[in-house]
Design an enzyme around this catalytic site. Structure first.
Site, PDB file in Angstrom:
ATOM      1  N   ARG A  48       0.905  -1.295   0.129  1.00 40.16           N
ATOM      2  CA  ARG A  48      -0.027  -0.073   0.001  1.00 40.16           C
ATOM      3  C   ARG A  48       1.010   1.160  -0.011  1.00 40.16           C
ATOM      4  O   ARG A  48       2.076   1.076   0.181  1.00 40.16           O
ATOM      5  CB  ARG A  48      -0.782   0.130   1.160  1.00 40.16           C
ATOM      6  CG  ARG A  48      -1.607  -1.032   1.288  1.00 40.16           C
ATOM      7  CD  ARG A  48      -2.640  -1.176   2.663  1.00 40.16           C
ATOM      8  NE  ARG A  48      -3.463  -2.363   2.714  1.00 40.16           N
ATOM      9  CZ  ARG A  48      -3.638  -2.937   3.811  1.00 40.16           C
ATOM     10  NH1 ARG A  48      -3.200  -2.496   4.791  1.00 40.16           N
ATOM     11  NH2 ARG A  48      -4.605  -3.926   3.713  1.00 40.16           N
ATOM     12  N   ARG A 141     -10.069   3.592   5.727  1.00 41.45           N
ATOM     13  CA  ARG A 141      -8.875   3.698   5.419  1.00 41.45           C
ATOM     14  C   ARG A 141      -8.392   3.995   3.959  1.00 41.45           C
ATOM     15  O   ARG A 141      -7.182   4.430   3.772  1.00 41.45           O
ATOM     16  CB  ARG A 141      -8.238   2.282   5.945  1.00 41.45           C
ATOM     17  CG  ARG A 141      -6.846   1.958   6.002  1.00 41.45           C
ATOM     18  CD  ARG A 141      -6.496   0.499   6.533  1.00 41.45           C
ATOM     19  NE  ARG A 141      -6.676  -0.401   5.888  1.00 41.45           N
ATOM     20  CZ  ARG A 141      -6.644  -1.550   6.264  1.00 41.45           C
ATOM     21  NH1 ARG A 141      -6.286  -1.854   7.400  1.00 41.45           N
ATOM     22  NH2 ARG A 141      -6.997  -2.674   5.238  1.00 41.45           N
ATOM     23  N   ARG A 152     -13.299  -8.788   2.681  1.00 40.61           N
ATOM     24  CA  ARG A 152     -12.708  -8.785   3.720  1.00 40.61           C
ATOM     25  C   ARG A 152     -13.555  -8.825   5.063  1.00 40.61           C
ATOM     26  O   ARG A 152     -13.540  -9.480   5.935  1.00 40.61           O
ATOM     27  CB  ARG A 152     -11.796  -7.400   4.035  1.00 40.61           C
ATOM     28  CG  ARG A 152     -10.463  -7.859   3.572  1.00 40.61           C
ATOM     29  CD  ARG A 152      -9.450  -6.358   3.409  1.00 40.61           C
ATOM     30  NE  ARG A 152      -8.328  -6.935   2.658  1.00 40.61           N
ATOM     31  CZ  ARG A 152      -7.119  -6.807   3.328  1.00 40.61           C
ATOM     32  NH1 ARG A 152      -6.797  -6.518   4.424  1.00 40.61           N
ATOM     33  NH2 ARG A 152      -5.982  -6.989   2.536  1.00 40.61           N
TER      34      ARG A 152
END
Ligand code: ADP
Ligand code: 5GP
Length: 204
Positions: A48, A141, A152
């Site tokens: 990321r 996020r 997820r």
């Protein structure tokens, strides 16, 4: 070999993606730069923004991961959301050789495998206050696509089911208010006797 005292036994942190595990860990490592060591896992997922190879993860190709797995480099491995993750023997050994408490951040398949080893860690489950908060955090996020958030969250339900099984974790911390959760987590990490929180129903 004599068993490690509680403050040096590895600490296995688990909990659904987006619950705040990395946030708690970052605070702990910032407050105690010399006491703890993060077990840097290998992963096949892409870094990321801001993630550095060797810091959050060792970022490897699927080929490299499978080669390492074949060589027996890993204590445990898992496939999560389409990527491989694994804890190497070397990373845990390096932390322990420094005399630091090793902290692992792993998901439920890994927890099951660790239970079959002689690592003898303390298992701490980080729980969201409710599932809606978990979804909000994953979205806020900003690191996941909508499809990845959905995947997820589906996995989160399995993690929660596993956490509900008696005896899986030594204690639960509900990450509702971050400061409160951190104070509790810090006590656990420092090896203090704490009873922890009650696992919320998480059926919303
Ligand atoms: P994990 O490592 O468990 O996947 P992160 O630490 O990346 O989760 O946290 C996911 C998001 O939730 C981050 O944007 C973080 O800032 C936020 N967050 C963490 N703890 C809290 C909290 N107690 N309340 C609200 N937001 C939080
Ligand atoms: P993320 O992609 O958000 O960094 O991590 C996804 C999930 O993989 C998280 O639940 C995290 O705890 C878990 N994870 C990270 N490293 C490992 C590992 O080495 N083994 C296992 N089993 N899970 C891991």
């Amino acid at each position: 070999m004599a068993p490690l005292p509680d403050f040096l036994r590895p600490l296995v942190l688990s909990g659904p993606s987006g619950v705040g595990k990395s946030t708690l860990l970052q605070r702990l490592f910032a407050e105690f730069p010399d006491k703890f060591g993060f077990s840097v896992s290998h992963t096949t997922r892409a870094p990321r923004p801001g993630e550095e190879d060797g810091k959050q993860y060792f970022f490897v190709t699927r080929e490299k991961f499978l080669e390492l797995r074949k060589e027996g480099a890993f204590i445990e491995t898992a496939e999560f959301s389409g990527n491989f993750y694994g804890t190497s023997f070397q990373t845990v050994r390096e932390v322990q050789d420094k005399g630091r408490r090793c902290i692992l951040d792993i998901e439920a398949q890994g927890v099951r495998q660790i239970k079959a080893t002689n690592l003898n860690p303390i298992y701490c489950f980080i729980s969201p206050p409710n599932l809606a908060a978990l979804r909000d955090r994953l979205q806020a996020r900003g690191t996941e696509t909508e499809a990845s958030v959905t995947k997820r969250l589906a996995t989160a339900l399995k993690e929660v089911e596993y956490a509900k099984e008696p005896g899986v974790h030594n204690l639960v911390i509900v990450n509702d208010d971050l400061n409160r959760a951190y104070q509790l987590f810090k006590q656990v990490a420092l090896g203090e006797e704490v009873s922890g929180d009650k696992l919320p129903p998480l059926d919303d």
